[in-house]
Motif scaffolding. Structure first.
Motif, PDB file in Angstrom:
ATOM      1  N   LYS A 134       0.850  -1.194   0.000  1.00 37.19           N
ATOM      2  CA  LYS A 134       0.000   0.000   0.000  1.00 37.19           C
ATOM      3  C   LYS A 134       0.882   1.239   0.000  1.00 37.19           C
ATOM      4  O   LYS A 134       1.715   1.404   0.904  1.00 37.19           O
ATOM      5  CB  LYS A 134      -0.895  -0.028   1.242  1.00 37.19           C
ATOM      6  CG  LYS A 134      -2.022   0.977   1.207  1.00 37.19           C
ATOM      7  CD  LYS A 134      -2.922   0.731   2.419  1.00 37.19           C
ATOM      8  CE  LYS A 134      -4.119   1.687   2.366  1.00 37.19           C
ATOM      9  NZ  LYS A 134      -5.033   1.483   3.514  1.00 37.19           N
TER      10      LYS A 134
ATOM     11  N   CYS B 232      -9.381 -13.982  -7.129  1.00 39.00           N
ATOM     12  CA  CYS B 232      -8.691 -14.799  -8.138  1.00 39.00           C
ATOM     13  C   CYS B 232      -7.800 -15.871  -7.512  1.00 39.00           C
ATOM     14  O   CYS B 232      -7.088 -16.590  -8.233  1.00 39.00           O
ATOM     15  CB  CYS B 232      -7.851 -13.900  -9.049  1.00 39.00           C
ATOM     16  SG  CYS B 232      -6.539 -13.038  -8.162  1.00 39.00           S
TER      17      CYS B 232
ATOM     18  N   LYS C 292       2.586 -13.353  -8.532  1.00 40.57           N
ATOM     19  CA  LYS C 292       1.234 -13.018  -9.003  1.00 40.57           C
ATOM     20  C   LYS C 292       0.353 -12.566  -7.842  1.00 40.57           C
ATOM     21  O   LYS C 292      -0.462 -11.639  -7.992  1.00 40.57           O
ATOM     22  CB  LYS C 292       0.617 -14.221  -9.704  1.00 40.57           C
ATOM     23  CG  LYS C 292       1.286 -14.559 -11.031  1.00 40.57           C
ATOM     24  CD  LYS C 292       0.650 -15.790 -11.671  1.00 40.57           C
ATOM     25  CE  LYS C 292       1.348 -16.146 -12.973  1.00 40.57           C
ATOM     26  NZ  LYS C 292       0.768 -17.357 -13.596  1.00 40.57           N
TER      27      LYS C 292
ATOM     28  N   LYS D 124       1.264  -9.123  -6.987  1.00 39.75           N
ATOM     29  CA  LYS D 124       0.730  -8.226  -8.025  1.00 39.75           C
ATOM     30  C   LYS D 124      -0.745  -7.975  -7.810  1.00 39.75           C
ATOM     31  O   LYS D 124      -1.237  -6.842  -7.968  1.00 39.75           O
ATOM     32  CB  LYS D 124       0.971  -8.858  -9.398  1.00 39.75           C
ATOM     33  CG  LYS D 124       0.531  -7.993 -10.557  1.00 39.75           C
ATOM     34  CD  LYS D 124       0.864  -8.673 -11.882  1.00 39.75           C
ATOM     35  CE  LYS D 124       0.423  -7.801 -13.070  1.00 39.75           C
ATOM     36  NZ  LYS D 124       0.727  -8.462 -14.361  1.00 39.75           N
ATOM     37  N   GLU D 125      -1.498  -9.021  -7.443  1.00 39.93           N
ATOM     38  CA  GLU D 125      -2.940  -8.855  -7.201  1.00 39.93           C
ATOM     39  C   GLU D 125      -3.166  -7.991  -5.964  1.00 39.93           C
ATOM     40  O   GLU D 125      -4.121  -7.183  -5.929  1.00 39.93           O
ATOM     41  CB  GLU D 125      -3.576 -10.249  -7.018  1.00 39.93           C
ATOM     42  CG  GLU D 125      -3.640 -11.083  -8.256  1.00 39.93           C
ATOM     43  CD  GLU D 125      -4.538 -10.450  -9.330  1.00 39.93           C
ATOM     44  OE1 GLU D 125      -5.508  -9.738  -8.967  1.00 39.93           O
ATOM     45  OE2 GLU D 125      -4.252 -10.672 -10.517  1.00 39.93           O
TER      46      GLU D 125
ATOM     47  N   ILE E  94      -1.185  -5.616  -4.896  1.00 37.99           N
ATOM     48  CA  ILE E  94      -0.883  -4.239  -5.307  1.00 37.99           C
ATOM     49  C   ILE E  94      -2.041  -3.655  -6.106  1.00 37.99           C
ATOM     50  O   ILE E  94      -2.457  -2.502  -5.887  1.00 37.99           O
ATOM     51  CB  ILE E  94       0.416  -4.217  -6.135  1.00 37.99           C
ATOM     52  CG1 ILE E  94       1.618  -4.561  -5.248  1.00 37.99           C
ATOM     53  CG2 ILE E  94       0.634  -2.854  -6.794  1.00 37.99           C
ATOM     54  CD1 ILE E  94       2.920  -4.721  -6.007  1.00 37.99           C
ATOM     55  N   SER E  95      -2.581  -4.493  -7.022  1.00 33.84           N
ATOM     56  CA  SER E  95      -3.703  -4.020  -7.818  1.00 33.84           C
ATOM     57  C   SER E  95      -4.901  -3.694  -6.952  1.00 33.84           C
ATOM     58  O   SER E  95      -5.606  -2.701  -7.163  1.00 33.84           O
ATOM     59  CB  SER E  95      -4.061  -5.079  -8.871  1.00 33.84           C
ATOM     60  OG  SER E  95      -5.196  -4.699  -9.602  1.00 33.84           O
ATOM     61  N   GLN E  96      -5.149  -4.548  -5.941  1.00 36.25           N
ATOM     62  CA  GLN E  96      -6.296  -4.319  -5.065  1.00 36.25           C
ATOM     63  C   GLN E  96      -6.080  -3.099  -4.174  1.00 36.25           C
ATOM     64  O   GLN E  96      -6.999  -2.333  -3.890  1.00 36.25           O
ATOM     65  CB  GLN E  96      -6.523  -5.567  -4.212  1.00 36.25           C
ATOM     66  CG  GLN E  96      -7.827  -5.533  -3.396  1.00 36.25           C
ATOM     67  CD  GLN E  96      -8.033  -6.787  -2.579  1.00 36.25           C
ATOM     68  OE1 GLN E  96      -7.489  -6.902  -1.482  1.00 36.25           O
ATOM     69  NE2 GLN E  96      -8.815  -7.716  -3.126  1.00 36.25           N
TER      70      GLN E  96
ATOM     71  N   ARG F   7      -4.476  -0.403  -4.859  1.00 27.99           N
ATOM     72  CA  ARG F   7      -4.501   0.850  -5.621  1.00 27.99           C
ATOM     73  C   ARG F   7      -5.884   1.187  -6.165  1.00 27.99           C
ATOM     74  O   ARG F   7      -6.039   2.153  -6.886  1.00 27.99           O
ATOM     75  CB  ARG F   7      -3.505   0.779  -6.758  1.00 27.99           C
ATOM     76  CG  ARG F   7      -2.057   0.759  -6.262  1.00 27.99           C
ATOM     77  CD  ARG F   7      -1.082   0.663  -7.396  1.00 27.99           C
ATOM     78  NE  ARG F   7       0.306   0.640  -6.884  1.00 27.99           N
ATOM     79  CZ  ARG F   7       1.381   0.523  -7.700  1.00 27.99           C
ATOM     80  NH1 ARG F   7       1.225   0.408  -9.012  1.00 27.99           N
ATOM     81  NH2 ARG F   7       2.577   0.519  -7.165  1.00 27.99           N
ATOM     82  N   ARG F   8      -6.852   0.359  -5.875  1.00 33.41           N
ATOM     83  CA  ARG F   8      -8.194   0.653  -6.390  1.00 33.41           C
ATOM     84  C   ARG F   8      -8.848   1.783  -5.601  1.00 33.41           C
ATOM     85  O   ARG F   8      -8.611   1.921  -4.418  1.00 33.41           O
ATOM     86  CB  ARG F   8      -9.061  -0.607  -6.305  1.00 33.41           C
ATOM     87  CG  ARG F   8      -8.627  -1.681  -7.299  1.00 33.41           C
ATOM     88  CD  ARG F   8      -9.457  -2.932  -7.089  1.00 33.41           C
ATOM     89  NE  ARG F   8      -8.965  -4.032  -7.925  1.00 33.41           N
ATOM     90  CZ  ARG F   8      -9.391  -5.280  -7.831  1.00 33.41           C
ATOM     91  NH1 ARG F   8     -10.340  -5.597  -6.958  1.00 33.41           N
ATOM     92  NH2 ARG F   8      -8.899  -6.208  -8.617  1.00 33.41           N
TER      93      ARG F   8
END
Length: 237
Positions: free
Chosen positions: A175, A206, A226, A229-230, A232-234, A236-237
């Protein structure tokens, strides 16, 4: 021819009659003597024949007694022989049964040996696989810990329903506003040696798909990359 009135004629006649009578008496005496001899001879013959017959009867009785004894002995021996044959048959049946049991035990032992060999081979294979996984985990730990701030924790289950050791992969620097915030994936290893994802915090939708890919590829570093990465993606939402 002399006259019957001649005194000498009477004397001669009397003398002749006496001579004839004496001859007849002599002949009769000889006949009696011969008859007596024959009777005695006959009695001796009959006595001898009777003695012979008695002796023969006794001998025959002895022979018959021997025959009866031999027959009894033969019957006893035949009965004993039948009993021995029956006993031999029972022993042969028991031996055959023991041989069948022996073959069955040998087959079971061989089956157990084969199963033991397979289990040993499987254990050795799993041991090699686990050593490979441990080495892979250690390498992954160094990479992620040194470069990405990931921490690996070992946790031991405290309940009977949740047996075995599990690993927690704690990701930080995810975060942007809070680099110390922890993102966690908990996983274990099944009995067959495959990875099992237990949970993630926060939850990744996922994650089941990532778990399937991990079981197919067995590439833990790629799986963790992976997951990071998920996260990080979550974040930054």
């Amino acid at each position: 021819m002399a006259s019957i009135t001649d005194p000498n004629t009477s004397v001669k006649f009397t003398s002749a009659m006496e001579e004839i009578h004496n001859k007849q008496l002599k002949t009769y005496g000889e006949i009696i003597d011969t008859t007596t001899e024959l009777c005695q001879s006959h009695r001796q013959f009959v006595k001898s024949a009777l003695d012979t017959c008695i002796k023969k009867c006794k001998d025959d009785e002895t022979v018959f007694e021997k025959i009866r004894t031999l027959k009894t002995d033969l019957e006893q021996k035949n009965a004993s022989l039948r009993e021995k044959k029956r006993a031999i048959s029972e022993v042969m049946d028991e031996i055959q049964w023991k041989e069948m049991e022996k073959d069955d035990i040998i087959q079971k032992i061989q089956k157990l040996k084969d199963e033991q060999a397979k289990r040993k081979e499987l254990i050795e294979s799993q041991h090699k696989e686990n050593k490979y996984r441990l080495k892979n985990l250690q390498k992954t730990r160094l990479i992620f810990q040194n470069h990405l701030g990931m921490e690996i924790r070992k946790i031991v289950a405290k309940t009977q329903l949740d047996k075995g050791e599990k690993l927690q992969f704690v990701f930080r620097n995810i975060k942007p506003s809070d680099h110390g915030c922890a993102y966690v994936v908990t996983m274990g290893i099944k009995d067959n040696g495959s990875y099992q994802i237990v949970s993630s915090d926060p939850v990744l939708e996922c994650l089941p798909a990532l778990e399937s890919q991990l079981q197919e590829t067995n590439n833990l570093p790629a799986f963790l990359a992976k997951v990071r990465k998920e996260f990080i993606s979550q974040a930054r939402r």
